[in-house]
Design an enzyme around this catalytic site. Structure first.
Site, mmCIF file in Angstrom:
data_model
loop_
_atom_site.group_PDB
_atom_site.id
_atom_site.type_symbol
_atom_site.label_atom_id
_atom_site.label_comp_id
_atom_site.label_asym_id
_atom_site.label_seq_id
_atom_site.Cartn_x
_atom_site.Cartn_y
_atom_site.Cartn_z
ATOM 1 N N GLU A 30 0.874 -1.174 0.062
ATOM 2 C CA GLU A 30 -0.004 -0.152 0.085
ATOM 3 C C GLU A 30 1.007 1.237 0.085
ATOM 4 O OE1 GLU A 30 -1.819 1.827 3.380
ATOM 5 O OE2 GLU A 30 -1.482 0.163 4.700
ATOM 6 N N LYS A 91 -5.757 10.397 0.647
ATOM 7 C CA LYS A 91 -5.871 9.137 1.041
ATOM 8 C C LYS A 91 -6.963 8.435 0.509
ATOM 9 C CE LYS A 91 -7.311 7.093 5.534
ATOM 10 N NZ LYS A 91 -7.630 7.605 6.957
ATOM 11 N N VAL A 111 -5.553 0.183 2.995
ATOM 12 C CA VAL A 111 -5.774 -1.187 2.696
ATOM 13 C C VAL A 111 -7.066 -1.608 1.967
ATOM 14 C CG1 VAL A 111 -6.372 -3.358 4.124
ATOM 15 C CG2 VAL A 111 -4.642 -1.735 5.063
ATOM 16 N N SER A 145 -13.833 1.207 9.971
ATOM 17 C CA SER A 145 -13.094 1.456 8.780
ATOM 18 C C SER A 145 -13.499 0.698 7.529
ATOM 19 C CB SER A 145 -11.440 0.794 8.865
ATOM 20 O OG SER A 145 -10.688 0.993 7.660
ATOM 21 N N ALA A 146 -13.233 1.322 6.333
ATOM 22 C CA ALA A 146 -13.872 0.738 5.286
ATOM 23 C C ALA A 146 -12.969 -0.562 4.941
ATOM 24 C CB ALA A 146 -13.889 1.773 4.022
ATOM 25 N N ASP A 147 -11.711 -0.565 5.555
ATOM 26 C CA ASP A 147 -11.010 -1.895 5.248
ATOM 27 C C ASP A 147 -11.870 -3.182 5.725
ATOM 28 O OD1 ASP A 147 -9.000 0.044 4.894
ATOM 29 O OD2 ASP A 147 -7.720 -0.486 6.691
ATOM 30 N N LYS A 164 -3.906 -1.804 15.397
ATOM 31 C CA LYS A 164 -3.376 -0.970 16.421
ATOM 32 C C LYS A 164 -4.428 -0.749 17.578
ATOM 33 C CE LYS A 164 0.049 2.350 14.891
ATOM 34 N NZ LYS A 164 -0.175 2.816 13.362
#
Ligand code: PSU
Ligand code: MN
Length: 315
Positions: A30, A91, A111, A145-147, A164
Site C-alpha cells: 500500500e 488518502k 488497505v 474502517s472501510a477496510d 493498533k
C-alpha cells in the site's frame, strides 16, 4: 468479476509486467503507509527496503498508488519519492477511488483501496503494517474502517501485524467474524497488536507454515467464498514496545482527537501522528521492523499460493 473495462485503468510498471509474464508471484504494497503513515525520508527508505526484501525472496513487489488518472501497479524510485515527499497526496479508500482517478490527482491507497486495485491486477497477496478496524467508541461515532467491508468482499490475503490498539480489537474481530473473514495467525495463537505482540484476543486459526496458509486460502477461494483473509504476524520481539506505555499514549491521543473534534478519514492519520510524536519517534523503529517482518511472511505466502495453483493444475 473483473471486467476488461476495469482493467483498462491499470498501468503496470516494467518490473511488475515482466514478473507477471514470467509467472513470478506478486506481492501488493500500500501507499498510505508511505504518504500518511511515516515521516520523510524514513517512509521512502523503508518502502525501498521492503521492496528489496520481497524481491530477494523470489516474489515481485507491486506498490500501488493513483498517479495522473491511472491505477499504478508498481512504482519507480522517483514515484515512491514523490508520494513520500508531497503533502498533496489524497488518502484513497473505496469511496475516494473514483474521485481521485477522475480528477487525475495523486492518491495513496489504504488497505481497502489497495485491495481493490490488487484484485483488479490479479494479485492475491498484499502486505501492510496494520489494518483499520472498529474504533473505540464506535457505538456512538459509527467509525468503522472501510477496510473491514473490503475484507468481506474482495478476495485478497492481507498480511499485517494485527491492528493498533487505537482500535477496539475485540469489536474488530467480531465484525470480521460476522462478515465471514477468517483471521489467521502465525508464530503465536493470538492476534497481534501492531506495536506489541499480543492483543489479548485469539486469532481464529494458527497456521505457522506458508504452505498451510496457502492451502487454507486456496480452499476458501476454490469454494467460491469470495472475500479476504487476514494473516496476522507479531512484531519481532526485540522491536516490540512496552504495552503499558503504548496503552497510556493511546488513551492520551484518543482524548485529544475527541477534544479537537477530529472526524471521518482524518481520525486514523491524527491518532497515528500523535502516537508517533508522543513516543518521541521511537515507535517509528517498531513500525519499520514490523513491516519488514510482514514482507517476509507475505513473500513466502505468495510463493506458496503460486505453488498451490500449480498443484491444482497437475491434479
Ligand atoms: N493503521 C496503521 N497504519 C496505517 C493505517 C492504519 O497502523 O497507516 C492506514 C492504512 O492505510 C489503513 C487506513 O487502511 O489507515 C485506515 O484508515 P481509516 O481508519 O480511515 O479507514
Ligand atoms: Mn474511520
Amino acid at each position: 468479476m473483473v471486467t476488461d473495462l476495469a482493467r483498462s485503468w491499470l498501468t503496470f510498471s516494467p518490473a511488475v509486467a515482466a514478473a507477471k509474464a514470467a509467472g513470478r508471484p506478486l506481492v501488493a504494497l500500500e501507499s498510505t503507509i508511505i504518504a500518511h503513515g511515516m515521516p520523510y525520508p524514513e517512509n521512502v527508505r523503508t518502502a525501498r527496503e521492503v521492496e528489496a526484501l520481497i524481491r530477494k525472496l523470489g516474489a515481485e513487489p507491486a506498490t500501488i498508488a493513483l498517479i495522473a488518472g491511472r491505477i499504478r501497479i508498481g512504482l519507480s524510485d522517483d514515484e515512491l519519492e514523490l508520494l513520500g515527499r508531497s503533502d498533496q497526496v489524497h488518502k484513497v479508500s473505496r469511496r475516494d477511488l473514483p474521485a481521485v482517478l477522475a480528477s487525475g490527482g495523486l492518491g495513496a491507497t489504504t488497505v481497502a483501496g489497495t485491495m481493490i486495485c490488487a484484485a483488479l491486477a490479479g494479485i492475491e497477496v498484499f502486505v501492510t503494517g496494520g489494518i483499520g478496524g472498529v474504533h473505540r467508541g464506535a457505538q456512538e461515532t459509527f467509525d468503522i474502517s472501510a477496510d473491514l467491508q473490503e475484507l468481506a468482499r474482495t478476495s485478497v490475503a492481507v498480511v499485517c501485524a494485527g491492528a493498533k490498539s487505537i482500535l477496539d480489537i475485540g469489536l474488530t474481530l467480531e465484525y470480521l467474524e460476522t462478515h465471514g473473514v477468517p483471521v489467521l495467525s502465525c508464530e503465536q495463537d493470538n492476534f497481534a497488536a501492531f506495536y506489541t505482540r499480543d492483543s489479548g484476543y485469539r486469532a481464529d486459526f494458527r497456521l505457522d507454515d506458508a504452505a498451510d496458509q496457502a492451502r487454507f486460502i486456496r480452499t476458501k477461494w476454490d469454494l467460491g467464498l469470495a472475500g479476504g483473509v487476514v494473516l496476522s504476524t507479531p512484531v519481532p520481539e526485540a522491536a516490540a514496545m512496552p504495552s503499558e506505555e503504548i496503552d497510556a499514549l493511546t488513551r492520551q491521543a484518543l482524548a485529544e482527537a475527541t477534544a479537537q473534534g477530529v472526524t471521518g478519514k482524518a481520525v486514523t492519520p491524527f491518532l497515528l501522528a500523535r502516537i508517533k510524536a508522543l513516543t518521541g519517534g521511537r515507535s517509528l523503529a517498531t513500525n519499520i521492523a514490523l513491516i519488514k517482518h510482514n514482507a517476509e511472511v507475505g513473500a513466502k505466502l505468495a510463493l506458496a499460493l503460486a505453488d498451490s495453483v500449480r498443484g491444482t493444475d497437475q491434479a
